[in-house]
Design a protein around this motif. Structure first.
Motif, PDB file in Angstrom:
ATOM      1  N   ILE A  11       0.788  -1.283   0.092  1.00  0.00           N
ATOM      2  CA  ILE A  11      -0.183  -0.006  -0.106  1.00  0.00           C
ATOM      3  C   ILE A  11       0.929   1.064  -0.049  1.00  0.00           C
ATOM      4  CG2 ILE A  11      -1.669   1.532   1.556  1.00  0.00           C
ATOM      5  CD1 ILE A  11      -2.773  -1.384   2.436  1.00  0.00           C
ATOM      6  N   VAL A  12       1.835   1.200   0.920  1.00  0.00           N
ATOM      7  CA  VAL A  12       2.826   2.583   0.946  1.00  0.00           C
ATOM      8  C   VAL A  12       3.523   2.610  -0.560  1.00  0.00           C
ATOM      9  CG1 VAL A  12       4.874   3.409   1.744  1.00  0.00           C
ATOM     10  CG2 VAL A  12       3.186   2.438   3.374  1.00  0.00           C
ATOM     11  N   ALA A  13       3.993   1.606  -0.963  1.00  0.00           N
ATOM     12  CA  ALA A  13       4.557   1.339  -2.558  1.00  0.00           C
ATOM     13  C   ALA A  13       3.847   2.004  -3.648  1.00  0.00           C
ATOM     14  CB  ALA A  13       5.061   0.057  -2.764  1.00  0.00           C
ATOM     15  N   GLN A  14       2.211   1.725  -3.445  1.00  0.00           N
ATOM     16  CA  GLN A  14       1.255   2.066  -4.404  1.00  0.00           C
ATOM     17  C   GLN A  14       1.115   3.538  -4.166  1.00  0.00           C
ATOM     18  OE1 GLN A  14      -0.094   0.275  -6.882  1.00  0.00           O
ATOM     19  NE2 GLN A  14      -0.513   2.436  -7.418  1.00  0.00           N
ATOM     20  N   GLU A  15       0.823   3.994  -2.852  1.00  0.00           N
ATOM     21  CA  GLU A  15       0.886   5.364  -2.540  1.00  0.00           C
ATOM     22  C   GLU A  15       1.948   6.122  -3.083  1.00  0.00           C
ATOM     23  OE1 GLU A  15      -1.994   7.045  -1.767  1.00  0.00           O
ATOM     24  OE2 GLU A  15      -3.114   5.295  -1.297  1.00  0.00           O
ATOM     25  N   GLU A  16       3.270   5.760  -2.832  1.00  0.00           N
ATOM     26  CA  GLU A  16       4.212   6.481  -3.398  1.00  0.00           C
ATOM     27  C   GLU A  16       4.176   6.577  -4.790  1.00  0.00           C
ATOM     28  OE1 GLU A  16       7.776   4.951  -1.709  1.00  0.00           O
ATOM     29  OE2 GLU A  16       9.058   6.613  -2.335  1.00  0.00           O
ATOM     30  N   ALA A  17       3.744   5.384  -5.525  1.00  0.00           N
ATOM     31  CA  ALA A  17       3.722   5.465  -6.893  1.00  0.00           C
ATOM     32  C   ALA A  17       2.711   6.532  -7.610  1.00  0.00           C
ATOM     33  CB  ALA A  17       3.338   4.082  -7.591  1.00  0.00           C
ATOM     34  N   ASN A  18       1.579   6.486  -6.686  1.00  0.00           N
ATOM     35  CA  ASN A  18       0.653   7.424  -7.085  1.00  0.00           C
ATOM     36  C   ASN A  18       1.231   9.068  -7.098  1.00  0.00           C
ATOM     37  OD1 ASN A  18      -1.232   5.233  -7.384  1.00  0.00           O
ATOM     38  ND2 ASN A  18      -2.375   5.752  -5.258  1.00  0.00           N
ATOM     39  N   PHE A  19       1.980   9.310  -6.181  1.00  0.00           N
ATOM     40  CA  PHE A  19       2.676  10.391  -6.145  1.00  0.00           C
ATOM     41  C   PHE A  19       3.609  10.999  -7.020  1.00  0.00           C
ATOM     42  CE2 PHE A  19      -0.144  10.629  -2.190  1.00  0.00           C
ATOM     43  CZ  PHE A  19      -0.392  12.098  -2.208  1.00  0.00           C
ATOM     44  N   ALA A  20       4.043   9.853  -7.896  1.00  0.00           N
ATOM     45  CA  ALA A  20       5.077  10.103  -8.718  1.00  0.00           C
ATOM     46  C   ALA A  20       5.157  11.290  -9.446  1.00  0.00           C
ATOM     47  CB  ALA A  20       5.410   8.705  -9.522  1.00  0.00           C
ATOM     48  N   PRO A  21       4.049  11.565 -10.073  1.00  0.00           N
ATOM     49  CA  PRO A  21       3.733  12.985 -11.088  1.00  0.00           C
ATOM     50  C   PRO A  21       3.952  14.174 -10.101  1.00  0.00           C
ATOM     51  CG  PRO A  21       1.881  11.428 -11.478  1.00  0.00           C
ATOM     52  CD  PRO A  21       2.704  10.706 -10.354  1.00  0.00           C
ATOM     53  N   ALA A  25       7.207  17.084 -10.309  1.00  0.00           N
ATOM     54  CA  ALA A  25       6.852  18.335 -10.356  1.00  0.00           C
ATOM     55  C   ALA A  25       7.678  19.247  -9.246  1.00  0.00           C
ATOM     56  CB  ALA A  25       5.274  18.621 -10.328  1.00  0.00           C
ATOM     57  N   LEU A  26       8.095  18.399  -8.252  1.00  0.00           N
ATOM     58  CA  LEU A  26       8.643  19.317  -7.201  1.00  0.00           C
ATOM     59  C   LEU A  26      10.204  19.799  -7.440  1.00  0.00           C
ATOM     60  CD1 LEU A  26       7.561  16.868  -4.011  1.00  0.00           C
ATOM     61  CD2 LEU A  26       6.779  19.258  -4.645  1.00  0.00           C
ATOM     62  N   ARG A  27      10.645  20.652  -6.781  1.00  0.00           N
ATOM     63  CA  ARG A  27      12.091  20.860  -6.899  1.00  0.00           C
ATOM     64  C   ARG A  27      12.810  19.742  -6.460  1.00  0.00           C
ATOM     65  NH1 ARG A  27      11.915  27.110  -4.723  1.00  0.00           N
ATOM     66  NH2 ARG A  27      10.694  27.844  -6.259  1.00  0.00           N
ATOM     67  N   SER A  28      14.065  19.800  -6.814  1.00  0.00           N
ATOM     68  CA  SER A  28      14.970  18.596  -6.314  1.00  0.00           C
ATOM     69  C   SER A  28      15.220  18.386  -4.893  1.00  0.00           C
ATOM     70  CB  SER A  28      16.176  18.738  -7.071  1.00  0.00           C
ATOM     71  OG  SER A  28      17.040  19.830  -6.827  1.00  0.00           O
ATOM     72  N   GLU A  29      15.041  19.693  -4.107  1.00  0.00           N
ATOM     73  CA  GLU A  29      15.490  19.554  -2.610  1.00  0.00           C
ATOM     74  C   GLU A  29      13.809  19.134  -2.106  1.00  0.00           C
ATOM     75  OE1 GLU A  29      15.802  22.242  -4.385  1.00  0.00           O
ATOM     76  OE2 GLU A  29      14.749  24.013  -3.829  1.00  0.00           O
ATOM     77  N   ASP A  30      12.952  19.587  -2.511  1.00  0.00           N
ATOM     78  CA  ASP A  30      11.466  19.141  -2.052  1.00  0.00           C
ATOM     79  C   ASP A  30      11.319  17.716  -2.247  1.00  0.00           C
ATOM     80  OD1 ASP A  30      11.253  21.674  -1.281  1.00  0.00           O
ATOM     81  OD2 ASP A  30      10.000  22.157  -2.813  1.00  0.00           O
ATOM     82  N   ARG A  31      11.827  17.071  -3.362  1.00  0.00           N
ATOM     83  CA  ARG A  31      11.730  15.639  -3.745  1.00  0.00           C
ATOM     84  C   ARG A  31      12.520  14.710  -2.643  1.00  0.00           C
ATOM     85  NH1 ARG A  31      14.197  15.999  -9.353  1.00  0.00           N
ATOM     86  NH2 ARG A  31      12.750  17.624 -10.073  1.00  0.00           N
ATOM     87  N   VAL A  32      13.756  15.407  -2.456  1.00  0.00           N
ATOM     88  CA  VAL A  32      14.501  14.577  -1.326  1.00  0.00           C
ATOM     89  C   VAL A  32      13.624  14.473  -0.002  1.00  0.00           C
ATOM     90  CG1 VAL A  32      16.348  14.811   0.183  1.00  0.00           C
ATOM     91  CG2 VAL A  32      16.684  15.194  -2.102  1.00  0.00           C
ATOM     92  N   ILE A  33      12.953  15.590   0.266  1.00  0.00           N
ATOM     93  CA  ILE A  33      12.048  15.604   1.628  1.00  0.00           C
ATOM     94  C   ILE A  33      10.775  14.540   1.591  1.00  0.00           C
ATOM     95  CG2 ILE A  33      10.548  17.081   2.984  1.00  0.00           C
ATOM     96  CD1 ILE A  33      13.746  17.625   3.557  1.00  0.00           C
ATOM     97  N   LEU A  34      10.198  14.675   0.325  1.00  0.00           N
ATOM     98  CA  LEU A  34       9.267  13.796   0.120  1.00  0.00           C
ATOM     99  C   LEU A  34       9.653  12.362   0.047  1.00  0.00           C
ATOM    100  CD1 LEU A  34       6.029  13.541  -0.934  1.00  0.00           C
ATOM    101  CD2 LEU A  34       6.988  13.289  -3.124  1.00  0.00           C
ATOM    102  N   ASP A  35      10.900  12.148  -0.469  1.00  0.00           N
ATOM    103  CA  ASP A  35      11.233  10.677  -0.192  1.00  0.00           C
ATOM    104  C   ASP A  35      11.412  10.240   1.034  1.00  0.00           C
ATOM    105  OD1 ASP A  35      11.168  10.410  -3.144  1.00  0.00           O
ATOM    106  OD2 ASP A  35      13.530  10.927  -3.177  1.00  0.00           O
ATOM    107  N   ARG A  36      11.979  11.205   1.841  1.00  0.00           N
ATOM    108  CA  ARG A  36      12.027  10.694   3.350  1.00  0.00           C
ATOM    109  C   ARG A  36      10.924  10.712   4.049  1.00  0.00           C
ATOM    110  NH1 ARG A  36      16.690  15.805   4.805  1.00  0.00           N
ATOM    111  NH2 ARG A  36      17.945  14.858   3.650  1.00  0.00           N
ATOM    112  N   LEU A  37       9.918  11.354   3.787  1.00  0.00           N
ATOM    113  CA  LEU A  37       8.425  11.224   4.189  1.00  0.00           C
ATOM    114  C   LEU A  37       8.039   9.918   3.894  1.00  0.00           C
ATOM    115  CD1 LEU A  37       6.819  14.712   3.764  1.00  0.00           C
ATOM    116  CD2 LEU A  37       7.531  13.726   6.000  1.00  0.00           C
TER     117      LEU A  37
END
Length: 94
Positions: A11-21, A25-37
């Motif tokens: 489920i977590v992997a699926q939600e992460e995949a759902n948020f891929a677009p 669209a995020l800045r690279s520094e924000d992508r790092v934060i999203l990945d950490r979340l």
């Protein structure tokens, strides 16, 4: 007979995949934060599976908040140590 209920890890992997677009669209520094979340959410999959909540994304968000609260608490303790005069920021040694 196959498994009909996805695991919390799936489920977590699926939600992460759902948020891929959104992630793209995020800045690279924000992508790092999203990945950490999402990493924080993966860290709590066992307790989340135990809960078996009907809306798993709420549990994912709570897992993310727990990790953020732990980080804030660690920083608060370090700040108290620094304010107490300990150069390491550890209030236990000051």
């Amino acid at each position: 007979m196959g498994r009909t209920v996805p695991t919390m890890t799936q489920i977590v992997a699926q939600e992460e995949a759902n948020f891929a677009p959104f992630r793209r669209a995020l800045r690279s520094e924000d992508r790092v934060i999203l990945d950490r979340l999402f990493a924080a959410a993966r860290h709590h999959t066992a307790p989340a599976a135990y809960l078996s909540h009907p809306v798993p994304f709420e549990v994912i968000l709570l897992a993310m908040l727990i990790e953020m609260a732990k980080l804030v608490e660690a920083l608060r303790v370090r700040l108290e140590g620094l304010e107490a005069g300990d150069p390491t920021g550890d209030p236990r040694t000051g």
